[in-house]
Structure formats: structure tokens, C-alpha cells
Scaffold this motif. Structure first.
Motif, PDB file in Angstrom:
ATOM      1  N   GLY A 233      -9.577  -3.431   3.613  1.00 18.67           N
ATOM      2  CA  GLY A 233     -10.011  -4.824   3.807  1.00 18.67           C
ATOM      3  C   GLY A 233      -8.885  -5.754   3.378  1.00 18.67           C
ATOM      4  O   GLY A 233      -7.736  -5.559   3.766  1.00 18.67           O
ATOM      5  N   ALA A 234      -9.212  -6.764   2.538  1.00 17.84           N
ATOM      6  CA  ALA A 234      -8.177  -7.715   2.086  1.00 17.84           C
ATOM      7  C   ALA A 234      -7.445  -7.115   0.889  1.00 17.84           C
ATOM      8  O   ALA A 234      -8.024  -6.923  -0.172  1.00 17.84           O
ATOM      9  CB  ALA A 234      -8.825  -9.031   1.692  1.00 17.84           C
TER      10      ALA A 234
ATOM     11  N   VAL B 127       5.760  -0.904  16.615  1.00 16.74           N
ATOM     12  CA  VAL B 127       5.674  -0.594  15.180  1.00 16.74           C
ATOM     13  C   VAL B 127       4.306   0.012  14.840  1.00 16.74           C
ATOM     14  O   VAL B 127       4.221   1.074  14.224  1.00 16.74           O
ATOM     15  CB  VAL B 127       5.919  -1.852  14.319  1.00 16.74           C
ATOM     16  CG1 VAL B 127       5.715  -1.541  12.835  1.00 16.74           C
ATOM     17  CG2 VAL B 127       7.326  -2.407  14.559  1.00 16.74           C
TER      18      VAL B 127
ATOM     19  N   ASP C 298      13.456   3.247  10.425  1.00 13.73           N
ATOM     20  CA  ASP C 298      12.773   2.241  11.235  1.00 13.73           C
ATOM     21  C   ASP C 298      11.882   3.031  12.188  1.00 13.73           C
ATOM     22  O   ASP C 298      12.387   3.869  12.957  1.00 13.73           O
ATOM     23  CB  ASP C 298      13.830   1.427  12.001  1.00 13.73           C
ATOM     24  CG  ASP C 298      13.202   0.335  12.847  1.00 13.73           C
ATOM     25  OD1 ASP C 298      12.031   0.495  13.262  1.00 13.73           O
ATOM     26  OD2 ASP C 298      13.873  -0.666  13.102  1.00 13.73           O
ATOM     27  N   VAL C 299      10.575   2.787  12.133  1.00 14.51           N
ATOM     28  CA  VAL C 299       9.661   3.624  12.934  1.00 14.51           C
ATOM     29  C   VAL C 299       9.792   3.389  14.442  1.00 14.51           C
ATOM     30  O   VAL C 299       9.200   4.115  15.236  1.00 14.51           O
ATOM     31  CB  VAL C 299       8.172   3.476  12.510  1.00 14.51           C
ATOM     32  CG1 VAL C 299       7.939   3.986  11.109  1.00 14.51           C
ATOM     33  CG2 VAL C 299       7.670   2.052  12.661  1.00 14.51           C
TER      34      VAL C 299
ATOM     35  N   ILE D  13       0.832  -1.215   0.000  1.00  8.16           N
ATOM     36  CA  ILE D  13       0.000   0.000   0.000  1.00  8.16           C
ATOM     37  C   ILE D  13       0.866   1.264   0.000  1.00  8.16           C
ATOM     38  O   ILE D  13       0.615   2.210  -0.743  1.00  8.16           O
ATOM     39  CB  ILE D  13      -0.943  -0.012   1.230  1.00  8.16           C
ATOM     40  CG1 ILE D  13      -1.956  -1.164   1.119  1.00  8.16           C
ATOM     41  CG2 ILE D  13      -1.631   1.322   1.409  1.00  8.16           C
ATOM     42  CD1 ILE D  13      -2.764  -1.433   2.392  1.00  8.16           C
TER      43      ILE D  13
ATOM     44  N   ALA E  46      11.154   3.766   4.863  1.00  7.87           N
ATOM     45  CA  ALA E  46      11.070   2.352   5.283  1.00  7.87           C
ATOM     46  C   ALA E  46      12.474   1.905   5.675  1.00  7.87           C
ATOM     47  O   ALA E  46      13.447   2.659   5.479  1.00  7.87           O
ATOM     48  CB  ALA E  46      10.531   1.477   4.139  1.00  7.87           C
TER      49      ALA E  46
END
Ligand code: NAP
Length: 271
Positions: A177-178, A104, A54-55, A15, A34
Motif C-alpha cells: 500500500g502506501a 522498467v 539497469d533492468v 523496499i 540497481a
């Protein structure tokens, strides 16, 4: 269209990658963050600035925000997307693993939000878009810790929206959703290792069967469906407070509202 300065986490996959590309190609100034920087190289041709982050690393968060402020002088939108699903039997998951899931999916995101709030307040405008999940409204077998983080994120975000309204900052939830990303792989392997043998083996098999059934191109949505929704939430003059998007999100939220707990348990058992 007003050009926005946007920071999006989890831009190395799924996403987040799709949204970073779409927003940059729409003309916004986008920074994708990321841990796996190599997995974001393909975003550079679309104009996305790549940041290693790294969050769960708080000094790295400060550094990332400072870099954007230095280069652009403002941050208009923070999209908190980085996250993963810790699945397995509660009995088999250590509290350290559960804490990391919260680090995270909630505390890292909260730290990043805290870092962008002072400049947004000074600007008198800003938007925080939190990628929650249909799993922030419903629950699934062996997903106790994942759902705990997403249910927490829903309440946290609603409360934050009230708090930030007088400062011109809006908070928006996205409830996918999926969606066909790496999410199911990241969750399934460790779940099988933790709980695939022993007392919960049958339940693991049932979750794996569900994943095989739903994380297919026919039964899930491509990440672009969610990134279109994210773009809407970024560009709308008056965004909705939450957007349910992608396969099964709206029907499941509706059924959760309609059915009793026991009926919903039975519905989940029938998948
Ligand atoms: N796919 C679905 O069906 C679905 C449904 C509802 C909600 N969601 C939510 O959508 C969001 C994105 O997931 P996805 O489906 O796109 O999964 P994905 O393809 O596995 O992508 C997850 C992203 O999160 C990043 N990430 C994970 N841990 C991180 C950390 N400690 N620090 C920084 N980044 C980290 C990963 O980057 P690095 O590993 O490179 O750091 C990766 O870019 C998640 O919050 C997830 O809960 C997904």
C-alpha cells in the motif's frame, strides 16, 4: 532455515534496500541490483553482493545472472522490485515515456525472469517474487500508465504461476500500500512538470495534496513492513500467491471489490 541464493532488483532505495539487508542478515546469500551502485555500498557490511544493473539493459541482465551462477552455482529466488510511477495526464505523457514505464516495470522484469528460468528449471525449484502494488488492483488519478503496468504484472504473474508449476517454480505477488520510500518524490516532480500548468493543473494539485497527506510517517508504513512480508514469501514452504501488505493495501482492495466503479471513483475523489 534453508539458505537461499537471492537476486533482488531496486536494492538502492526503499523496499528493495530494506529487503536486501533483512534477507542477508537472516543468513541468505543476497545480490542487490540497481543503477546507482554508490547507493548500495551501505549494504555490503550486511553481506549483500552489489551488482550494477539497469533492468532495461538486456545484455547487462544476462551478465548479472551469469555472475551469480558462476559464483553460487544456482539462483533460488528472484525478487523483481525495481520500478517507478509515471504520473501525469495521459494527454501530456508521450508514448515514448509510457513505453519506458513498461520497459522498467514489466518488460525488464520479464527479461530478468526469462534469464533465471533455465537454471531454475534445471534445479527443479525456484521462486519469482514480483513486487506489484495495491495499484495493481485499484487505480488513482493521473496514474494511468503506472496502473497499466501493475495491472499487467498481476495478470502476467498469475498466468506464469500456472505455467511454471509443473517445473517446481512458484510465482508470488506482493501488493504494497502506501510505503514511505522515495517513490512519491520520483513520481511527483516529473508529474508537476508535465501537467502542473494548464488543463490538468487542479488535478495535479489534488494528487499532490493526497501525497502530502498519505506519504507521512503516520499514514504510510516503513519499508520494513514490506521487507518482512518479502522474507515470509521467500522462506514459506508453501507461500501464498499474493500478499497485500502495508498501510491501506487490504482495505483498498476490499473496497474495490465491494463498491461499484462509480462509487469507488467518488471514494478516490474524497481523498
Ligand atoms: N512506495 C510505495 O508506496 C509503493 C507502493 C506499492 C508498490 N511499490 C513498488 O515497490 C517497488 C519499489 O519501490 P520503492 O517504493 O522502494 O521506491 P524507491 O525508493 O524509489 O526505489 C525504487 C528502486 O527501483 C530502482 N529502479 C528504478 N528504475 C530502475 C531501472 N531502470 N533499472 C534498475 N533499477 C531501477 C531504483 O534504483 P536505481 O534508481 O538506483 O536504479 C530504486 O532502487 C516498485 O516496484 C514500486 O512500484 C511502492
Amino acid at each position: 532455515m534453508e539458505k537461499k541464493v537471492i537476486l533482488i532488483t531496486g536494492a538502492s532505495s526503499g523496499i528493495g534496500k530494506s529487503a536486501a539487508r533483512e534477507l542477508a542478515e537472516a543468513g541468505h546469500i543476497v545480490y542487490g541490483a540497481a543503477r546507482r551502485v554508490d547507493q548500495m555500498e551501505d549494504l555490503r557490511p550486511s553481506g549483500v553482493g552489489v551488482i550494477a544493473l539497469d533492468v532495461t539493459d538486456h545484455p547487462a541482465i544476462e551478465k548479472a545472472v551469469d555472475q551469480i551462477l558462476e559464483e553460487q552455482g544456482r539462483i533460488d529466488v528472484l525478487i523483481n522490485n525495481a520500478g517507478y510511477g509515471l504520473y501525469g495526464a495521459v494527454e501530456d505523457i508521450s508514448i515514448e515515456e509510457a513505453r519506458y514505464q513498461f520497459e522498467v516495470n514489466l518488460f525488464g522484469l520479464a527479461q530478468l525472469t526469462k534469464s533465471v528460468l533455465p537454471p531454475m528449471r534445471e534445479q527443479g525449484s525456484g521462486r519469482i517474487i514480483n513486487i506489484s502494488s495495491v495499484g495493481g488492483k485499484i487505480y488513482t488519478l493521473l496514474g494511468a500508465w503506472y496502473h497499466a503496468t501493475k495491472h499487467a504484472l498481476e495478470g502476467w504473474s498469475d498466468s506464469l504461476r500456472l505455467e511454471l508449476k509443473p517445473h517446481g517454480i512458484d510465482v508470488v505477488l506482493i501488493e504494497p500500500g502506501a510505503i514511505d520510500t522515495n517513490f512519491d518524490e520520483v513520481m511527483a516532480g516529473p508529474m508537476k512538470e508535465r501537467s502542473g500548468q494548464g488543463a490538468y493543473a487542479e488535478q495535479v494539485d489534488s494528487v499532490v495534496r493526497g501525497l502530502e497527506r498519505f506519504y507521512t510517517p503516520e499514514n504510510s508504513s516503513p519499508p520494513e513492513v514490506v521487507s518482512h512480508t518479502i522474507q515470509k514469501a521467500v522462506e514459506a514452504r508453501r507461500p501464498k500467491t499474493r500478499y497485500a501488505t502495508g498501510k491501506f493495501s487490504r482495505p483498498l482492495i476490499f473496497l474495490r471489490w465491494l463498491l461499484s466503479d462509480r462509487m469507488f471513483d467518488r471514494l478516490l475523489g474524497s481523498f
